[in-house]
Design a protein around this motif. Structure first.
Motif, short mmCIF file in Angstrom:
data_model
loop_
_atom_site.label_atom_id
_atom_site.label_comp_id
_atom_site.label_asym_id
_atom_site.label_seq_id
_atom_site.Cartn_x
_atom_site.Cartn_y
_atom_site.Cartn_z
N GLY A 155 -10.41 18.74 -74.24
CA GLY A 155 -10.67 17.37 -74.66
C GLY A 155 -10.23 16.31 -73.68
N THR A 156 -9.98 16.69 -72.42
CA THR A 156 -9.51 15.72 -71.42
C THR A 156 -10.57 15.45 -70.37
OG1 THR A 156 -8.50 17.50 -70.11
CG2 THR A 156 -7.11 16.41 -71.75
N GLY A 157 -11.82 15.82 -70.65
CA GLY A 157 -12.88 15.63 -69.67
C GLY A 157 -13.45 14.23 -69.67
N ASP A 158 -14.60 14.09 -69.02
CA ASP A 158 -15.27 12.79 -68.91
C ASP A 158 -15.76 12.33 -70.28
OD1 ASP A 158 -14.90 12.66 -66.17
OD2 ASP A 158 -16.76 13.76 -65.77
N GLN A 176 -18.29 9.77 -72.77
CA GLN A 176 -19.74 9.59 -72.83
C GLN A 176 -20.20 8.44 -71.94
OE1 GLN A 176 -21.12 9.08 -76.81
NE2 GLN A 176 -23.21 9.77 -76.38
N GLN A 177 -19.28 7.53 -71.58
CA GLN A 177 -19.67 6.42 -70.72
C GLN A 177 -20.02 6.89 -69.29
OE1 GLN A 177 -17.20 6.23 -72.90
NE2 GLN A 177 -18.08 4.68 -74.25
N THR A 178 -19.52 8.05 -68.90
CA THR A 178 -19.85 8.60 -67.59
C THR A 178 -21.12 9.42 -67.73
OG1 THR A 178 -17.48 8.75 -67.14
CG2 THR A 178 -18.96 9.89 -65.63
N VAL A 179 -22.21 8.93 -67.13
CA VAL A 179 -23.54 9.50 -67.39
C VAL A 179 -23.79 10.76 -66.57
CG1 VAL A 179 -26.01 9.03 -67.35
CG2 VAL A 179 -24.40 7.21 -67.93
N PHE A 180 -23.39 10.78 -65.31
CA PHE A 180 -23.83 11.86 -64.43
C PHE A 180 -23.30 13.24 -64.81
CE2 PHE A 180 -20.50 9.30 -62.44
CZ PHE A 180 -19.50 10.22 -62.20
N PRO A 181 -22.12 13.42 -65.49
CA PRO A 181 -21.76 14.78 -65.92
C PRO A 181 -22.77 15.37 -66.90
CG PRO A 181 -19.85 13.34 -65.97
CD PRO A 181 -21.03 12.47 -65.77
N ILE A 182 -23.30 14.54 -67.82
CA ILE A 182 -24.30 15.02 -68.77
C ILE A 182 -25.57 15.44 -68.02
CG2 ILE A 182 -25.71 14.42 -70.76
CD1 ILE A 182 -22.77 14.73 -71.40
N GLN A 183 -25.96 14.64 -67.02
CA GLN A 183 -27.14 14.99 -66.24
C GLN A 183 -26.94 16.30 -65.50
OE1 GLN A 183 -27.67 11.53 -63.77
NE2 GLN A 183 -28.64 10.32 -65.39
N THR A 184 -25.75 16.50 -64.97
CA THR A 184 -25.45 17.76 -64.28
C THR A 184 -25.51 18.93 -65.23
OG1 THR A 184 -24.00 16.53 -62.77
CG2 THR A 184 -23.80 18.93 -62.79
N LEU A 185 -24.94 18.74 -66.44
CA LEU A 185 -24.96 19.80 -67.44
C LEU A 185 -26.39 20.16 -67.83
CD1 LEU A 185 -23.50 21.69 -69.40
CD2 LEU A 185 -23.37 19.78 -71.01
N GLN A 199 -21.86 14.81 -76.90
CA GLN A 199 -20.49 14.38 -76.66
C GLN A 199 -19.69 15.59 -76.18
OE1 GLN A 199 -18.82 12.31 -79.98
NE2 GLN A 199 -20.41 10.75 -80.03
N VAL A 200 -19.72 15.79 -74.89
CA VAL A 200 -19.05 16.94 -74.30
C VAL A 200 -17.77 16.44 -73.62
CG1 VAL A 200 -19.28 18.89 -72.72
CG2 VAL A 200 -21.29 18.01 -73.92
N LYS A 201 -16.63 16.70 -74.23
CA LYS A 201 -15.35 16.23 -73.71
C LYS A 201 -14.58 17.32 -72.96
CE LYS A 201 -14.73 12.84 -77.44
NZ LYS A 201 -13.83 12.38 -78.51
N ASN A 202 -15.13 18.53 -72.93
CA ASN A 202 -14.43 19.63 -72.29
C ASN A 202 -14.96 19.94 -70.90
OD1 ASN A 202 -12.97 19.89 -74.63
ND2 ASN A 202 -14.14 21.61 -75.42
N MET A 203 -15.66 19.00 -70.30
CA MET A 203 -16.17 19.18 -68.95
C MET A 203 -15.97 17.90 -68.15
SD MET A 203 -20.29 18.80 -69.30
CE MET A 203 -20.38 18.23 -67.62
N ALA A 204 -15.96 18.03 -66.83
CA ALA A 204 -15.76 16.88 -65.95
C ALA A 204 -16.54 17.10 -64.67
CB ALA A 204 -14.28 16.69 -65.64
N GLY A 223 -15.25 11.29 -62.32
CA GLY A 223 -15.48 10.39 -63.44
C GLY A 223 -14.18 9.87 -64.01
N ASP A 224 -14.11 9.76 -65.35
CA ASP A 224 -12.92 9.21 -66.00
C ASP A 224 -12.15 10.27 -66.79
OD1 ASP A 224 -14.80 9.60 -67.94
OD2 ASP A 224 -14.70 7.59 -68.79
N ALA A 225 -12.21 11.51 -66.31
CA ALA A 225 -11.45 12.58 -66.97
C ALA A 225 -9.95 12.31 -66.85
CB ALA A 225 -11.79 13.93 -66.34
N ARG A 226 -9.22 12.65 -67.91
CA ARG A 226 -7.77 12.42 -67.91
C ARG A 226 -7.00 13.54 -67.22
NH1 ARG A 226 -8.92 11.68 -73.27
NH2 ARG A 226 -7.55 13.41 -73.86
N SER A 227 -7.51 14.76 -67.29
CA SER A 227 -6.82 15.90 -66.70
C SER A 227 -7.81 17.04 -66.49
CB SER A 227 -5.66 16.35 -67.59
OG SER A 227 -5.04 17.52 -67.07
N LEU A 228 -7.56 17.83 -65.44
CA LEU A 228 -8.36 19.02 -65.16
C LEU A 228 -7.61 20.29 -65.51
CD1 LEU A 228 -9.88 18.08 -61.67
CD2 LEU A 228 -10.91 17.77 -63.92
N GLU A 229 -6.53 20.16 -66.25
CA GLU A 229 -5.70 21.32 -66.59
C GLU A 229 -6.49 22.34 -67.41
OE1 GLU A 229 -1.36 22.31 -68.67
OE2 GLU A 229 -2.23 20.29 -68.77
N GLY A 230 -6.39 23.61 -66.99
CA GLY A 230 -7.08 24.69 -67.70
C GLY A 230 -8.55 24.79 -67.40
#
Length: 352
Positions: A33-36, A38-47, A70-75, A101-108
């Motif tokens: 839950g620390t990923g990008d 929904q305001q960051t568009v390009f991760p969704i496009q990549t997915l 609403q994918v919060k587990n990717m960045a 993007g605006d991810a809070r952490s890449l842990e895990g």
């Protein structure tokens, strides 16, 4: 002038034998839950692009459309690496992953297969693997705790070389040795030492950084390079003072010499303090409650501190004098800059 003896390999490099920078763009999955957002568009496009390559189509309309994902587990991340010279397909490289993007952490997180491109646009490596972080961020009940940068991580051996950089030693007609620090004196000494080792006058100085050695036809170039890099020469390091004004760090080399100088250092400190108070009228008054700001200006002129350095003073003497007057890192930076302008600091002053 004091010198130090070292190998050519430690103070110079061979022209053409160099590292190459690689860069790629990919996605990290498996976050908690620390990923990008929904305001960051390009991760969704990549997915969506990744899913389409795997034969999965996401509808563009309806409740399950891409706009409602609403994918919060990717960045989205940028991946960088360095390709060493003479790397061959199958070799492993360390890679660094940083959030784009605006991810809070890449842990895990787990980096999905990401192509790494060179300056020519060709793919030279493929990166993938679990991330190793040097920091973390924990948030609970409105409180947060962060150590280092949790949005940058590394993957040791996380990339495989797919293409080697074409470079053939046999095509080299001239071997060019490039000094790390340009210096005519060192270049001349290096050319002389190489000629003495090879017992021929094949090395000559081109400029303050380059020494060229003519290669003989059918000569074993790896053996020649090994012989050249192992030659020991006298190096005369340049006196240098490095100052980082952002962090207040000052590094003074041992070769720095000081001339007699007298330093007067003081300062005027001005503080402006604003206090906010509430003015409450009496119970039977017709007034209203108002917020009133009260400003107080305080000025303090610090006494002048004096430092006197006599002829033959060393850097250690300067540091001791600065410590005695309680100078901060910012004060030291100002004093060093003033000494350089006055001609009392015989060194290059480099400000980062």
């Amino acid at each position: 002038m004091a010198s130090q003896r070292t190998r050519i390999k430690d103070v110079a490099s061979i022209e053409g034998i160099r590292d190459n920078q690689l860069i790629g763009y990919g996605i990290v999955v498996g976050l908690k839950g620390t990923g990008d957002t929904q305001q960051t568009v390009f991760p969704i496009q990549t997915l969506l692009s990744t899913l389409e390559r795997m034969g999965i189509t996401v509808p563009q309309t309806g409740n399950n459309s891409a706009s409602n994902m609403q994918v919060k587990n990717m960045a989205a991340v940028f991946v960088v690496s360095t390709l060493p010279p003479f790397s061959r397909p199958g070799e492993k490289l360390d890679i660094t992953v940083s959030s784009a993007g605006d991810a809070r952490s890449l842990e895990g997180g787990l980096l999905l297969m990401t192509p790494l491109y060179g300056p020519d646009g060709q793919i030279y490596a493929q990166g993938q693997g679990p991330l190793v972080l040097g920091g973390y961020q924990v948030t609970a009940n409105g409180n947060s705790r962060q150590v280092n940068h949790p949005t940058t991580a590394r993957i040791p051996g996380g990339a495989l070389v797919e293409r080697s950089v074409p470079f053939d030693l046999k095509q080299m007609k001239t071997v060019s040795v490039i000094l790390t620090d340009a210096d005519f004196h060192t270049a001349e000494r290096m050319a002389g030492a190489i000629n003495a080792e090879l017992k021929t006058e094949r090395a000559h100085v081109v400029d303050s950084r380059r020494v060229e050695i003519a290669a003989k036809p059918e000569e074993d170039l790896p053996a020649l390079l090994d012989q050249i890099e192992a030659v020991q020469i006298d190096v005369y390091p340049r006196a240098r003072v490095v100052v980082n004004e952002r962090t207040g760090t000052v590094v003074i080399g041992g070769k720095v010499r000081l001339q007699p100088v007298s330093i007067l250092h003081g300062g005027l400190s001005v503080n402006v303090v604003t206090e906010t108070k509430v003015s409450q009228p009496n119970a039977f008054a017709q007034g209203t409650t108002q917020v009133v700001q009260q400003t107080t200006v305080q000025a303090q002129d610090k006494p002048v501190n004096r430092i006197e350095l006599k002829e033959g003073a060393t850097v250690e003497d300067l540091v001791q004098e600065l410590q005695q007057i309680g100078a901060t890192a910012r004060d030291v930076i100002s004093i060093l800059q003033g000494m350089k302008e006055a001609g009392a600091l015989e060194a290059d002053l480099e400000v980062l």
